[in-house]
Design a protein around this motif. Sequence first.
Motif, PDB file in Angstrom:
ATOM      1  N   ARG A  27       0.215 -12.820 -22.719  1.00 43.08           N
ATOM      2  CA  ARG A  27      -0.764 -13.914 -22.567  1.00 43.08           C
ATOM      3  C   ARG A  27      -0.071 -15.145 -21.981  1.00 43.08           C
ATOM      4  NH1 ARG A  27      -4.468 -13.686 -28.050  1.00 43.08           N
ATOM      5  NH2 ARG A  27      -5.752 -11.944 -27.348  1.00 43.08           N
ATOM      6  N   ALA A  28       1.144 -15.395 -22.452  1.00 40.19           N
ATOM      7  CA  ALA A  28       1.885 -16.565 -21.982  1.00 40.19           C
ATOM      8  C   ALA A  28       2.154 -16.478 -20.478  1.00 40.19           C
ATOM      9  CB  ALA A  28       3.191 -16.709 -22.745  1.00 40.19           C
ATOM     10  N   ARG A  29       2.531 -15.303 -20.004  1.00 43.50           N
ATOM     11  CA  ARG A  29       2.832 -15.145 -18.570  1.00 43.50           C
ATOM     12  C   ARG A  29       1.560 -15.275 -17.733  1.00 43.50           C
ATOM     13  NH1 ARG A  29       5.145 -16.570 -14.307  1.00 43.50           N
ATOM     14  NH2 ARG A  29       5.423 -14.983 -12.718  1.00 43.50           N
ATOM     15  N   LEU A  30       0.470 -14.658 -18.177  1.00 44.42           N
ATOM     16  CA  LEU A  30      -0.790 -14.808 -17.439  1.00 44.42           C
ATOM     17  C   LEU A  30      -1.218 -16.271 -17.432  1.00 44.42           C
ATOM     18  CD1 LEU A  30      -3.196 -13.732 -15.867  1.00 44.42           C
ATOM     19  CD2 LEU A  30      -4.294 -13.188 -18.049  1.00 44.42           C
ATOM     20  N   ALA A  31      -1.099 -16.921 -18.571  1.00 38.34           N
ATOM     21  CA  ALA A  31      -1.456 -18.338 -18.656  1.00 38.34           C
ATOM     22  C   ALA A  31      -0.648 -19.166 -17.655  1.00 38.34           C
ATOM     23  CB  ALA A  31      -1.222 -18.851 -20.072  1.00 38.34           C
ATOM     24  N   GLU A  32       0.623 -18.870 -17.556  1.00 35.78           N
ATOM     25  CA  GLU A  32       1.481 -19.567 -16.601  1.00 35.78           C
ATOM     26  C   GLU A  32       0.998 -19.330 -15.163  1.00 35.78           C
ATOM     27  OE1 GLU A  32       5.947 -18.641 -15.232  1.00 35.78           O
ATOM     28  OE2 GLU A  32       5.757 -19.089 -17.366  1.00 35.78           O
ATOM     29  N   LEU A  33       0.655 -18.093 -14.852  1.00 39.67           N
ATOM     30  CA  LEU A  33       0.223 -17.746 -13.490  1.00 39.67           C
ATOM     31  C   LEU A  33      -1.108 -18.392 -13.100  1.00 39.67           C
ATOM     32  CD1 LEU A  33       1.181 -13.955 -13.482  1.00 39.67           C
ATOM     33  CD2 LEU A  33       2.293 -15.789 -12.172  1.00 39.67           C
ATOM     34  N   ILE A  34      -1.996 -18.579 -14.093  1.00 35.07           N
ATOM     35  CA  ILE A  34      -3.311 -19.163 -13.785  1.00 35.07           C
ATOM     36  C   ILE A  34      -3.401 -20.632 -14.192  1.00 35.07           C
ATOM     37  CG2 ILE A  34      -4.505 -16.945 -13.791  1.00 35.07           C
ATOM     38  CD1 ILE A  34      -5.533 -17.599 -16.617  1.00 35.07           C
ATOM     39  N   GLU A  35      -2.272 -21.172 -14.659  1.00 34.59           N
ATOM     40  CA  GLU A  35      -2.140 -22.595 -14.976  1.00 34.59           C
ATOM     41  C   GLU A  35      -3.076 -23.071 -16.084  1.00 34.59           C
ATOM     42  OE1 GLU A  35      -2.556 -24.490 -11.153  1.00 34.59           O
ATOM     43  OE2 GLU A  35      -0.591 -23.788 -10.514  1.00 34.59           O
ATOM     44  N   VAL A  36      -3.065 -22.310 -17.204  1.00 35.33           N
ATOM     45  CA  VAL A  36      -3.772 -22.707 -18.422  1.00 35.33           C
ATOM     46  C   VAL A  36      -2.825 -22.447 -19.588  1.00 35.33           C
ATOM     47  CG1 VAL A  36      -6.058 -22.172 -17.481  1.00 35.33           C
ATOM     48  CG2 VAL A  36      -4.842 -20.431 -18.811  1.00 35.33           C
ATOM     49  N   ASN A  37      -3.240 -22.817 -20.807  1.00 39.05           N
ATOM     50  CA  ASN A  37      -2.374 -22.498 -21.938  1.00 39.05           C
ATOM     51  C   ASN A  37      -2.721 -21.114 -22.485  1.00 39.05           C
ATOM     52  OD1 ASN A  37      -4.303 -22.713 -24.132  1.00 39.05           O
ATOM     53  ND2 ASN A  37      -4.207 -24.934 -23.866  1.00 39.05           N
ATOM     54  N   PRO A  38      -1.796 -20.480 -23.189  1.00 39.34           N
ATOM     55  CA  PRO A  38      -2.026 -19.122 -23.693  1.00 39.34           C
ATOM     56  C   PRO A  38      -3.248 -19.000 -24.606  1.00 39.34           C
ATOM     57  CG  PRO A  38       0.301 -19.642 -23.799  1.00 39.34           C
ATOM     58  CD  PRO A  38      -0.415 -20.916 -23.431  1.00 39.34           C
ATOM     59  N   MET A  57     -11.519 -17.121 -10.168  1.00 40.03           N
ATOM     60  CA  MET A  57     -10.900 -16.712  -8.907  1.00 40.03           C
ATOM     61  C   MET A  57      -9.384 -16.638  -9.029  1.00 40.03           C
ATOM     62  SD  MET A  57     -13.456 -18.571  -6.228  1.00 40.03           S
ATOM     63  CE  MET A  57     -12.897 -17.708  -4.785  1.00 40.03           C
ATOM     64  N   ARG A  58      -8.780 -17.561  -9.787  1.00 39.17           N
ATOM     65  CA  ARG A  58      -7.329 -17.504 -10.000  1.00 39.17           C
ATOM     66  C   ARG A  58      -6.947 -16.240 -10.767  1.00 39.17           C
ATOM     67  NH1 ARG A  58      -5.865 -22.699 -12.912  1.00 39.17           N
ATOM     68  NH2 ARG A  58      -8.076 -23.178 -12.913  1.00 39.17           N
ATOM     69  N   ILE A  59      -7.758 -15.889 -11.767  1.00 41.64           N
ATOM     70  CA  ILE A  59      -7.502 -14.666 -12.539  1.00 41.64           C
ATOM     71  C   ILE A  59      -7.583 -13.455 -11.618  1.00 41.64           C
ATOM     72  CG2 ILE A  59      -8.446 -13.162 -14.338  1.00 41.64           C
ATOM     73  CD1 ILE A  59      -9.337 -15.846 -15.755  1.00 41.64           C
ATOM     74  N   CYS A  60      -8.603 -13.401 -10.789  1.00 40.04           N
ATOM     75  CA  CYS A  60      -8.778 -12.268  -9.872  1.00 40.04           C
ATOM     76  C   CYS A  60      -7.644 -12.179  -8.863  1.00 40.04           C
ATOM     77  CB  CYS A  60     -10.129 -12.365  -9.171  1.00 40.04           C
ATOM     78  SG  CYS A  60     -11.516 -12.103 -10.310  1.00 40.04           S
ATOM     79  N   GLU A  61      -7.122 -13.309  -8.440  1.00 39.62           N
ATOM     80  CA  GLU A  61      -5.993 -13.316  -7.507  1.00 39.62           C
ATOM     81  C   GLU A  61      -4.749 -12.712  -8.155  1.00 39.62           C
ATOM     82  OE1 GLU A  61      -5.588 -17.396  -6.257  1.00 39.62           O
ATOM     83  OE2 GLU A  61      -7.391 -17.280  -5.013  1.00 39.62           O
ATOM     84  N   LEU A  65      -7.886  -8.238  -7.557  1.00 38.71           N
ATOM     85  CA  LEU A  65      -9.134  -7.502  -7.690  1.00 38.71           C
ATOM     86  C   LEU A  65     -10.313  -8.411  -7.369  1.00 38.71           C
ATOM     87  CD1 LEU A  65      -8.468  -5.666 -11.070  1.00 38.71           C
ATOM     88  CD2 LEU A  65      -8.643  -4.600  -8.810  1.00 38.71           C
ATOM     89  N   PRO A  66     -11.430  -7.839  -6.927  1.00 39.63           N
ATOM     90  CA  PRO A  66     -12.623  -8.653  -6.697  1.00 39.63           C
ATOM     91  C   PRO A  66     -13.232  -9.097  -8.029  1.00 39.63           C
ATOM     92  CG  PRO A  66     -13.131  -6.339  -6.332  1.00 39.63           C
ATOM     93  CD  PRO A  66     -11.637  -6.431  -6.583  1.00 39.63           C
ATOM     94  N   VAL A  67     -13.990 -10.154  -7.992  1.00 39.86           N
ATOM     95  CA  VAL A  67     -14.589 -10.729  -9.200  1.00 39.86           C
ATOM     96  C   VAL A  67     -15.356  -9.679  -9.998  1.00 39.86           C
ATOM     97  CG1 VAL A  67     -16.310 -12.394 -10.031  1.00 39.86           C
ATOM     98  CG2 VAL A  67     -14.672 -13.070  -8.280  1.00 39.86           C
ATOM     99  N   GLU A  68     -16.124  -8.832  -9.329  1.00 41.36           N
ATOM    100  CA  GLU A  68     -16.948  -7.856 -10.055  1.00 41.36           C
ATOM    101  C   GLU A  68     -16.130  -6.771 -10.755  1.00 41.36           C
ATOM    102  OE1 GLU A  68     -16.975  -6.735  -5.669  1.00 41.36           O
ATOM    103  OE2 GLU A  68     -17.272  -8.576  -6.818  1.00 41.36           O
ATOM    104  N   ALA A  69     -14.862  -6.642 -10.427  1.00 37.38           N
ATOM    105  CA  ALA A  69     -13.998  -5.692 -11.125  1.00 37.38           C
ATOM    106  C   ALA A  69     -13.430  -6.293 -12.410  1.00 37.38           C
ATOM    107  CB  ALA A  69     -12.854  -5.243 -10.216  1.00 37.38           C
ATOM    108  N   VAL A  70     -13.478  -7.620 -12.511  1.00 31.50           N
ATOM    109  CA  VAL A  70     -12.918  -8.314 -13.674  1.00 31.50           C
ATOM    110  C   VAL A  70     -14.011  -8.876 -14.584  1.00 31.50           C
ATOM    111  CG1 VAL A  70     -11.343 -10.161 -14.419  1.00 31.50           C
ATOM    112  CG2 VAL A  70     -10.882  -8.906 -12.298  1.00 31.50           C
ATOM    113  N   PHE A  71     -15.113  -9.339 -13.993  1.00 33.94           N
ATOM    114  CA  PHE A  71     -16.193  -9.987 -14.742  1.00 33.94           C
ATOM    115  C   PHE A  71     -17.523  -9.292 -14.471  1.00 33.94           C
ATOM    116  CE2 PHE A  71     -12.974 -13.187 -13.847  1.00 33.94           C
ATOM    117  CZ  PHE A  71     -12.728 -13.697 -15.111  1.00 33.94           C
ATOM    118  N   SER A  72     -18.395  -9.297 -15.488  1.00 32.75           N
ATOM    119  CA  SER A  72     -19.702  -8.665 -15.339  1.00 32.75           C
ATOM    120  C   SER A  72     -20.703  -9.286 -16.305  1.00 32.75           C
ATOM    121  CB  SER A  72     -19.594  -7.164 -15.616  1.00 32.75           C
ATOM    122  OG  SER A  72     -20.855  -6.550 -15.561  1.00 32.75           O
TER     123      SER A  72
END
Length: 96
Positions: A27-38, A57-61, A65-72
């Motif tokens: 979670r910490a690494r993803l948070a760092e990549l998308i610039e939020v806290n864990p 969009m940052r999460i999908c980047e 993956l496209p937005v529809e593959a991550v969110f629904s």
Amino acid sequence: MSPVRRGESRPIFNRIAVLRAERSLSRARLAELIEVNPQTVGALERGDHYPSLDLAMRICEVFALPVEAVFSRTAFTPLSTELYRREPRQEGDDHG
């Protein structure tokens, strides 16, 4: 938080936890990549918080993956079900 803000009538489901686990991201690494806290990543994974369009969009980047593959708007079925879904066997099939 108001029901409208939380989206109780139109929920947003996501696969963030599954995708993060597939890629061995903490979670910490993803948070760092998308610039939020864990804690924000945890809230997103639990569905306690919905991302802004920019954050989605940052999460999908990160996952490439496209937005529809991550969110629904509808709950995701398990990936194994989607990958290994089989059509019912028809009479006369000569398979196994």
